[in-house]
Design a protein around this motif. Structure first.
Motif: not given
Length: 314
Positions: A244-257, A259-268, A273-274
């Protein structure tokens, strides 16, 4: 016309067998029938129908339980909830497994990047899960705890965490639907979170049946209960500690680090999601400790120990 028919035939060949049930079911429901509140075009129709289906399963199970000799008590209604939850999680996890294994796991990818059958299957799974969360919250937490004589609602303090889980889960999926992305990450968390559910609810159902006595249990339940409890504890620990935490870590990395993840998710949306993703995982820590205690007790006793709640009744 022939070209259109060929496309339909090609799609039918591509759809996995299990999705040949879910996809037509989802497509048969008018998407403009009813929308989620505060959204423009997010359909709620399949969600509500799923909730009604699961409620009917629970009411049918409870009726059969009374007919087979169970006392018509509050405890019986709770066990009925456990059994209907097994139906939900079994249907959900089997569908999610098929969907997740047929596409690359990229948490923030657009829904439209997938084949149409996959999009419909993913929407069906998310709305089926939302239907369960809504039905379970209203029936298990509100209806069963509402006092008709005093017209008051008395939800046990411990159940507020349970209610919070349902709200967070439903909100996470809804935000993915309205955003048009993030569904892959949500489905990964759903699969890992619900996989242990059949084990857990089998254990809880058997435990309550044993406590209620001969009317509701059989000798073999006493004999295998410790093994069922151990199986649940092992599965829960594996899926909640590393996976579970491993999956959420992958999601967190995708959103933060990425290019596509940062573009598709706004800060709010990132913040939302966090909070919801990590919040549900952190909220499961007491059950992780409980599962580890079950494993220790099982091993140290040579497979003969039972949980404290059951031992007190035996």
């Amino acid at each position: 016309m022939s070209e259109s028919n060929n496309k339909i035939k090609d799609e039918e060949k591509e759809i996995p067998s299990l999705m040949k049930i879910w996809v037509p079911l989802y497509r048969s429901v008018p998407t403009d029938l009813i929308k989620f509140p505060f959204t423009k075009d997010t359909s709620m129709a399949f969600t509500l129908l799923s909730g009604l289906f699961l409620l009917s399963c629970r009411l049918t199970i409870q009726s059969l339980m009374v007919r087979s000799g169970w006392p018509d008590t509050f405890e019986m209604y709770i066990v009925g909830g456990y059994l209907s939850a097994i139906i939900h999680s079994t249907c959900l996890c089997s569908g999610l497994f098929v969907l997740l294994r047929t596409q690359p796991f990229w948490p923030t990818t657009d829904m439209k990047a997938h084949p149409q059958w996959w999009q419909d299957g993913a929407n069906a799974m998310m709305q089926f899960c939302q239907g369960y969360m809504i039905y379970d919250a209203f029936y298990s937490l509100i209806w069963l705890n509402f006092d008709m004589e005093t017209m008051t609602l008395n939800i046990p303090t411990a159940d507020y965490c349970y209610l919070g889980h349902h709200i967070a889960t439903t909100s996470y999926m809804l935000s993915c639907q309205t955003n048009g992305s993030g569904h892959m990450g949500a489905m990964g968390l759903m699969f890992l979170g619900e996989f242990s559910n059949p084990f857990q609810n089998t254990m809880l159902s058997m435990g309550d049946a044993i406590k209620m006595g001969e009317c509701c249990s059989m000798p073999w339940m006493h004999q295998i209960f410790t093994h069922v409890e151990f199986a649940y504890a092992v599965v829960y620990s594996i899926f909640r500690i590393p996976l579970g935490p491993g999956c959420m870590a992958v999601i967190s990395y995708d959103m933060l680090f990425t290019k596509e993840g940062r573009a598709k998710t706004s800060i709010p949306l990132k913040i939302l999601w966090f909070i919801m993703g990590w919040g549900v995982l952190i909220g499961s820590i007491p059950w992780i400790y409980e599962s580890l205690d079950m494993i220790k007790a099982y091993i140290s006793s040579g497979g003969t120990s039972t949980s404290l709640a059951i031992e007190q009744e035996l």
